[in-house]
Design an enzyme around this catalytic site. Structure first.
Site, PDB file in Angstrom:
ATOM      1  N   TRP A 258       0.825  -1.209   0.000  1.00  0.00           N
ATOM      2  CA  TRP A 258       0.000   0.000   0.000  1.00  0.00           C
ATOM      3  C   TRP A 258       0.856   1.255   0.000  1.00  0.00           C
ATOM      4  O   TRP A 258       0.538   2.242  -0.679  1.00  0.00           O
ATOM      5  CB  TRP A 258      -1.028  -0.024   1.136  1.00  0.00           C
ATOM      6  CG  TRP A 258      -2.038  -1.101   0.883  1.00  0.00           C
ATOM      7  CD1 TRP A 258      -2.204  -2.262   1.585  1.00  0.00           C
ATOM      8  CD2 TRP A 258      -2.978  -1.159  -0.202  1.00  0.00           C
ATOM      9  NE1 TRP A 258      -3.186  -3.033   1.014  1.00  0.00           N
ATOM     10  CE2 TRP A 258      -3.689  -2.381  -0.077  1.00  0.00           C
ATOM     11  CE3 TRP A 258      -3.293  -0.303  -1.258  1.00  0.00           C
ATOM     12  CZ2 TRP A 258      -4.688  -2.763  -0.983  1.00  0.00           C
ATOM     13  CZ3 TRP A 258      -4.302  -0.686  -2.154  1.00  0.00           C
ATOM     14  CH2 TRP A 258      -4.971  -1.896  -2.007  1.00  0.00           C
TER      15      TRP A 258
ATOM     16  N   ASP B 147      -1.898   6.776   6.194  1.00  0.00           N
ATOM     17  CA  ASP B 147      -2.962   5.897   5.713  1.00  0.00           C
ATOM     18  C   ASP B 147      -3.249   4.924   6.849  1.00  0.00           C
ATOM     19  O   ASP B 147      -2.470   4.021   7.129  1.00  0.00           O
ATOM     20  CB  ASP B 147      -2.483   5.149   4.454  1.00  0.00           C
ATOM     21  CG  ASP B 147      -3.502   4.119   3.960  1.00  0.00           C
ATOM     22  OD1 ASP B 147      -4.507   3.863   4.665  1.00  0.00           O
ATOM     23  OD2 ASP B 147      -3.285   3.563   2.859  1.00  0.00           O
TER      24      ASP B 147
ATOM     25  N   LYS C 141     -13.056  -1.599   6.605  1.00  0.00           N
ATOM     26  CA  LYS C 141     -12.426  -2.514   7.573  1.00  0.00           C
ATOM     27  C   LYS C 141     -13.013  -2.253   8.964  1.00  0.00           C
ATOM     28  O   LYS C 141     -13.878  -2.993   9.415  1.00  0.00           O
ATOM     29  CB  LYS C 141     -10.915  -2.360   7.543  1.00  0.00           C
ATOM     30  CG  LYS C 141     -10.331  -2.793   6.178  1.00  0.00           C
ATOM     31  CD  LYS C 141      -9.352  -1.806   5.692  1.00  0.00           C
ATOM     32  CE  LYS C 141      -8.837  -1.991   4.284  1.00  0.00           C
ATOM     33  NZ  LYS C 141      -8.920  -3.245   3.599  1.00  0.00           N
TER      34      LYS C 141
HETATM   35  N1  PMP Z   1      -4.498   1.443   1.988  1.00  0.00           N
HETATM   36  C1  PMP Z   1      -4.583   0.351   2.761  1.00  0.00           C
HETATM   37  C2  PMP Z   1      -3.695   0.236   3.965  1.00  0.00           C
HETATM   38  C3  PMP Z   1      -5.504  -0.658   2.439  1.00  0.00           C
HETATM   39  O1  PMP Z   1      -5.583  -1.754   3.188  1.00  0.00           O
HETATM   40  C4  PMP Z   1      -6.327  -0.498   1.293  1.00  0.00           C
HETATM   41  C5  PMP Z   1      -7.354  -1.541   0.901  1.00  0.00           C
HETATM   42  N2  PMP Z   1      -7.196  -2.798   1.316  1.00  0.00           N
HETATM   43  C6  PMP Z   1      -6.173   0.639   0.526  1.00  0.00           C
HETATM   44  C7  PMP Z   1      -5.277   1.602   0.906  1.00  0.00           C
HETATM   45  C8  PMP Z   1      -7.019   0.863  -0.707  1.00  0.00           C
HETATM   46  O2  PMP Z   1      -8.309   1.076  -0.302  1.00  0.00           O
HETATM   47  P1  PMP Z   1      -9.523   1.268  -1.315  1.00  0.00           P
HETATM   48  O3  PMP Z   1      -9.825  -0.057  -1.873  1.00  0.00           O
HETATM   49  O4  PMP Z   1     -10.583   1.822  -0.411  1.00  0.00           O
HETATM   50  O5  PMP Z   1      -9.089   2.242  -2.336  1.00  0.00           O
END
Ligand code: PMP
Length: 361
Positions: free
Chosen positions: A103, A173, A197
């Site tokens: 991420w 994030d 989550k």
């Molecule tokens: N950052 C993290 C730490 C995540 O776990 C996720 C999704 N699993 C995201 C960003 C991306 O999220 P989204 O699918 O809401 O764009």
């Protein structure tokens, strides 16, 4: 009565059953108004009260100082990868990023479209198994902000500390560990978290922004992505995802009823300890992450013989243990044990894992 399985999905993740039952009870006729939340004007008195209560409950839960705006936005956490840069990174400016997994890599890749991104530290040197200590970071002098991912959902690597960046705003994030335990919001310039989550259903991303960081968006920043526009319009510059906002509000109420983030922290600590202790003691399962950086929310583990993976997963499903397959990019298994996943789910998982090890180990 329908039977609910134990759901270890990384996201969209398990929601508290009490929240789903309440939503079901209120679905056709919200508070005697004769319509569902989905069918209300977002500008109505009814929805305004839902939206305001959700914000206030989140503020209470996280003790968010009044100098921060809370934004309910769309586009998921992925959109924030660009949105952070469009709002906080001036034309020709640079920002520091900490790379700890998939991420943070995605955040770096996206922000690189808008300015000079300096990777100030990387977990790569630790095979992605440990968070590099701040003494190893090479922060630049003129960074507009420092960005990191507090919990890498796929790798299962979590910061057990908050970086110190002095006057440089810290951006995080927090998608997969927000609300999992207490955190000092005042350490951050900007926090964002995808809802699916620990907050609610997907379709929503929550932002918590210090007020002095508003109003600096690039000229080319789309109106819809300007934090100040969102803040000035109560996150209703356009029609927000009302149902997701309402459901998130129900989750916040549930969290408050269950003792807030302090109680969640204690519960989550007990859950993760049980699972990691079991994995460490077993001969079949393993988790490679540095103990202090093991995620409380996402527990990846491998079987000693990956040919057993399919059998393990099929058996798990038969036992009502769902979504244990690891992310497609890394393989293995992953148990996500967010707030709504109760201790008995972890106990059921461990019982199954022990049974499986006896048969196949
Ligand atoms: N950052 C993290 C730490 C995540 O776990 C996720 C999704 N699993 C995201 C960003 C991306 O999220 P989204 O699918 O809401 O764009």
């Amino acid at each position: 009565m329908s039977k609910r399985a134990y759901n270890f999905c990384a996201g969209p993740a398990a929601l508290p059953e009490a929240v789903l039952l309440r939503a079901q009870a209120e679905l056709l006729d919200w508070h005697g108004k004769g319509l569902s939340v989905m069918e209300m004007s977002h500008r109505s008195e009814e929805f305004t009260s839902i939206a305001e209560k959700a914000e206030q409950d989140l503020r209470d839960l996280l003790a968010i100082p009044s100098s921060y705006k809370v934004l309910f936005m769309q586009g998921g956490a992925s959109q924030q990868f660009a949105q952070v840069a469009l709002n906080l990174l001036p034309e020709g400016g640079s920002a520091d990023y900490i790379e700890t997994g998939i991420w943070s890599k995605k955040a770096i890749e996206e922000a690189s479209r808008y300015g000079n991104i300096n990777i100030a530290a990387s977990a790569k040197g630790y095979d992605w198994f440990a968070v590099p200590g701040q003494n190893e970071w090479k922060l630049s002098k003129n960074a507009a902000y420092v960005h990191y991912v507090s919990n890498e959902t796929i790798g299962g690597l979590e910061f057990d500390w908050i970086p110190e960046t002095g006057d440089v705003p810290l951006v995080v994030d927090m998608s997969s560990n927000i609300l999992s335990r207490p955190v000092d919001i005042s350490k951050f310039g900007m926090i964002y978290a995808g809802a699916q989550k620990n907050i609610g259903p997907s379709g929503l991303v929550v932002g918590i922004v210090r007020e002095d960081l508003l109003g600096h968006a690039r000229a080319l920043c789309p109106t819809m992505l300007d934090y100040k526009v969102a803040a000035d319009n109560g996150s209703m510059y356009n029609t927000p995802p009302t149902l997701a906002w309402y459901l998130s509000g129900l989750v916040f109420e549930w969290l408050k009823e269950h003792g807030g983030v302090e109680a969640m922290g204690a519960r989550n600590e007990a859950k993760k300890r049980l699972l990691y202790d079991f994995i460490d003691a077993s001969g079949l399962y393993s988790n490679p992450i540095n103990t202090a950086n093991r995620s409380w929310m996402n527990v990846p583990f491998r079987l000693a013989d990956e040919r057993l993976d399919k059998v393990f997963l099929a058996g798990a499903e038969e036992h009502g243990l769902l979504n244990l397959k690891g992310h497609r990019s890394v393989g293995g298994m992953r148990a996500s044990i967010y707030n709504a996943v109760e201790l008995d789910a972890v106990q059921a998982l461990i019982a199954y894992m022990a049974h499986f090890e006896k048969e196949h180990g």
